[in-house]
Design a protein around this motif. Sequence first.
Motif, mmCIF file in Angstrom:
data_model
loop_
_atom_site.group_PDB
_atom_site.id
_atom_site.type_symbol
_atom_site.label_atom_id
_atom_site.label_comp_id
_atom_site.label_asym_id
_atom_site.label_seq_id
_atom_site.Cartn_x
_atom_site.Cartn_y
_atom_site.Cartn_z
ATOM 1 N N ARG A 192 0.561 -21.145 -18.503
ATOM 2 C CA ARG A 192 1.550 -20.261 -19.099
ATOM 3 C C ARG A 192 2.274 -19.487 -18.013
ATOM 4 N NH1 ARG A 192 0.758 -19.497 -24.572
ATOM 5 N NH2 ARG A 192 2.904 -18.776 -24.401
ATOM 6 N N SER A 193 3.386 -18.862 -18.401
ATOM 7 C CA SER A 193 4.140 -18.027 -17.474
ATOM 8 C C SER A 193 4.729 -16.861 -18.232
ATOM 9 C CB SER A 193 5.255 -18.840 -16.792
ATOM 10 O OG SER A 193 6.383 -18.932 -17.640
ATOM 11 N N ARG A 252 13.732 -29.017 -21.920
ATOM 12 C CA ARG A 252 13.774 -29.479 -20.535
ATOM 13 C C ARG A 252 15.198 -29.605 -20.004
ATOM 14 N NH1 ARG A 252 9.355 -34.432 -20.485
ATOM 15 N NH2 ARG A 252 7.604 -33.289 -19.580
ATOM 16 N N ARG A 253 16.168 -29.624 -20.899
ATOM 17 C CA ARG A 253 17.560 -29.728 -20.470
ATOM 18 C C ARG A 253 17.982 -28.527 -19.626
ATOM 19 N NH1 ARG A 253 20.341 -31.321 -26.287
ATOM 20 N NH2 ARG A 253 18.965 -33.081 -26.796
ATOM 21 N N ALA A 254 17.246 -27.432 -19.769
ATOM 22 C CA ALA A 254 17.613 -26.209 -19.043
ATOM 23 C C ALA A 254 16.779 -25.985 -17.787
ATOM 24 C CB ALA A 254 17.476 -24.993 -19.965
ATOM 25 N N GLY A 255 15.665 -26.699 -17.623
ATOM 26 C CA GLY A 255 14.845 -26.478 -16.433
ATOM 27 C C GLY A 255 13.415 -26.949 -16.613
ATOM 28 N N ASP A 256 12.543 -26.506 -15.716
ATOM 29 C CA ASP A 256 11.145 -26.934 -15.701
ATOM 30 C C ASP A 256 10.339 -26.168 -16.741
ATOM 31 O OD1 ASP A 256 11.414 -28.823 -13.709
ATOM 32 O OD2 ASP A 256 11.053 -27.394 -12.088
ATOM 33 N N VAL A 257 9.859 -26.868 -17.756
ATOM 34 C CA VAL A 257 9.031 -26.286 -18.807
ATOM 35 C C VAL A 257 7.562 -26.469 -18.438
ATOM 36 C CG1 VAL A 257 8.344 -26.453 -21.230
ATOM 37 C CG2 VAL A 257 10.754 -26.715 -20.590
ATOM 38 N N CYS A 258 6.803 -25.380 -18.458
ATOM 39 C CA CYS A 258 5.372 -25.500 -18.134
ATOM 40 C C CYS A 258 4.493 -25.356 -19.373
ATOM 41 C CB CYS A 258 4.974 -24.469 -17.078
ATOM 42 S SG CYS A 258 5.252 -22.750 -17.535
ATOM 43 N N PHE A 259 5.082 -24.961 -20.514
ATOM 44 C CA PHE A 259 4.289 -24.840 -21.744
ATOM 45 C C PHE A 259 5.235 -24.839 -22.939
ATOM 46 C CE2 PHE A 259 2.581 -22.317 -25.233
ATOM 47 C CZ PHE A 259 1.333 -22.868 -25.408
ATOM 48 N N SER A 260 4.802 -25.454 -24.046
ATOM 49 C CA SER A 260 5.552 -25.373 -25.295
ATOM 50 C C SER A 260 4.577 -25.454 -26.462
ATOM 51 C CB SER A 260 6.590 -26.500 -25.389
ATOM 52 O OG SER A 260 5.959 -27.757 -25.469
ATOM 53 N N ASP A 261 4.935 -24.789 -27.550
ATOM 54 C CA ASP A 261 4.089 -24.821 -28.737
ATOM 55 C C ASP A 261 4.963 -24.575 -29.960
ATOM 56 O OD1 ASP A 261 1.819 -25.133 -30.221
ATOM 57 O OD2 ASP A 261 1.049 -23.118 -29.886
ATOM 58 N N ALA A 297 8.627 -20.428 -41.988
ATOM 59 C CA ALA A 297 9.566 -20.970 -41.001
ATOM 60 C C ALA A 297 8.798 -21.645 -39.867
ATOM 61 C CB ALA A 297 10.443 -19.858 -40.438
ATOM 62 N N THR A 298 9.481 -22.539 -39.167
ATOM 63 C CA THR A 298 8.907 -23.208 -38.002
ATOM 64 C C THR A 298 9.467 -22.555 -36.745
ATOM 65 O OG1 THR A 298 8.763 -25.295 -39.222
ATOM 66 C CG2 THR A 298 8.587 -25.405 -36.828
ATOM 67 N N VAL A 299 8.583 -22.045 -35.913
ATOM 68 C CA VAL A 299 8.969 -21.268 -34.729
ATOM 69 C C VAL A 299 8.387 -21.928 -33.480
ATOM 70 C CG1 VAL A 299 8.883 -18.995 -33.630
ATOM 71 C CG2 VAL A 299 8.962 -19.168 -36.119
ATOM 72 N N GLY A 300 9.129 -21.876 -32.387
ATOM 73 C CA GLY A 300 8.668 -22.443 -31.130
ATOM 74 C C GLY A 300 8.566 -21.402 -30.034
ATOM 75 N N VAL A 301 7.657 -21.643 -29.098
ATOM 76 C CA VAL A 301 7.506 -20.820 -27.905
ATOM 77 C C VAL A 301 7.566 -21.744 -26.699
ATOM 78 C CG1 VAL A 301 6.019 -19.232 -26.628
ATOM 79 C CG2 VAL A 301 6.053 -19.156 -29.114
ATOM 80 N N VAL A 302 8.388 -21.384 -25.719
ATOM 81 C CA VAL A 302 8.555 -22.223 -24.532
ATOM 82 C C VAL A 302 8.472 -21.348 -23.288
ATOM 83 C CG1 VAL A 302 10.087 -23.791 -23.286
ATOM 84 C CG2 VAL A 302 10.020 -23.840 -25.785
ATOM 85 N N ASP A 303 7.639 -21.759 -22.337
ATOM 86 C CA ASP A 303 7.519 -21.068 -21.049
ATOM 87 C C ASP A 303 8.159 -21.906 -19.956
ATOM 88 O OD1 ASP A 303 5.998 -19.377 -22.544
ATOM 89 O OD2 ASP A 303 4.260 -19.375 -21.221
ATOM 90 N N TYR A 304 8.979 -21.250 -19.132
ATOM 91 C CA TYR A 304 9.577 -21.901 -17.970
ATOM 92 C C TYR A 304 8.856 -21.457 -16.700
ATOM 93 C CZ TYR A 304 13.414 -23.643 -20.804
ATOM 94 O OH TYR A 304 14.152 -24.311 -21.732
ATOM 95 N N THR A 305 9.004 -22.228 -15.644
ATOM 96 C CA THR A 305 8.311 -21.907 -14.395
ATOM 97 C C THR A 305 8.993 -20.798 -13.616
ATOM 98 O OG1 THR A 305 9.541 -23.640 -13.214
ATOM 99 C CG2 THR A 305 7.405 -24.249 -14.171
ATOM 100 N N MET A 317 14.704 -19.828 -17.399
ATOM 101 C CA MET A 317 14.581 -19.160 -18.692
ATOM 102 C C MET A 317 15.930 -18.610 -19.157
ATOM 103 S SD MET A 317 12.530 -15.656 -19.685
ATOM 104 C CE MET A 317 13.798 -14.686 -18.830
ATOM 105 N N LYS A 318 16.637 -17.907 -18.264
ATOM 106 C CA LYS A 318 17.940 -17.331 -18.619
ATOM 107 C C LYS A 318 18.962 -18.428 -18.900
ATOM 108 C CE LYS A 318 18.593 -13.573 -18.813
ATOM 109 N NZ LYS A 318 18.347 -12.623 -19.930
ATOM 110 N N TYR A 319 18.887 -19.506 -18.149
ATOM 111 C CA TYR A 319 19.811 -20.617 -18.359
ATOM 112 C C TYR A 319 19.553 -21.274 -19.716
ATOM 113 C CZ TYR A 319 22.558 -24.823 -17.392
ATOM 114 O OH TYR A 319 23.475 -25.837 -17.458
ATOM 115 N N ALA A 320 18.306 -21.363 -20.126
ATOM 116 C CA ALA A 320 17.970 -21.938 -21.424
ATOM 117 C C ALA A 320 18.570 -21.117 -22.558
ATOM 118 C CB ALA A 320 16.449 -22.021 -21.579
#
Length: 226
Positions: free
Chosen positions: A107-108, A131-140, A147-155, A160-163
């Motif tokens: 995680r990050s 992944r289109r925005a950068g290096d993903v190190c975690f997703s869930d 509702a369906t919700v996602g969490v994504v961690d970038y390295t 993160m800001k670009y995503a």
Amino acid sequence: MGRRNSCTIYVGNLPGDIREREVEDLFYKYGRIVDIDLKIPPRPPGYAFVEFEDPRDADDAIYGRDGYDFDGYRLRVELAHGGRAQSYSYDRPSSFSNGRRGGVSRRSEFRVMVDGLPSSASWQDLKDHMRRAGDVCFSDVYREGGATVGVVDYTNYDDMKYAIRKLDDTEFRNAFSRAYIRVRQYDARSRSRSRSLSYSRSRSYSRYLKFLSFVFTPSFMTSTDI
């Protein structure tokens, strides 16, 4: 040297707690990966063999990741001469774990929330999209309030800001459905407040319904009639 050997790279000096998904994250952008053989000895460092479909991808991976700093470990990446049967002086017995045991990636603090996902979305689908925005190190992906919700961690912070800029209000697709998603920076405090408000509102509404039932019940009806 056979084609398979020229497509396989050796990755040394890996952290002892690394998972196969993290190895994939390190090398997926260089080309299609055929197989990952991760070795975790009792004492770090660990090592892995990564086989690509194309030998040119293996060369690109060596060029891009040899000497790369991963969580404080300087990676050693080179062509696996002789293939995985070759015994390296720093190898351990083959009885060690091969790393195929799932688990959660590292995680990050560079985390985003993704709203509006279709119910069929999986963590793999979300990871591929983000992944289109950068290096993903975690997703869930999980369900919250219907509702369906996602969490994504970038390295890193920049990805993160670009995503948030690039992927907010974009169309998410998988094999079953599609939907436009919203991407925002994760805020644990606001999520905690929203859950509290939701719970409070549901209780207030329940009390309101009971009040209406009491007010509009005809006086001639007994408690057993209600």
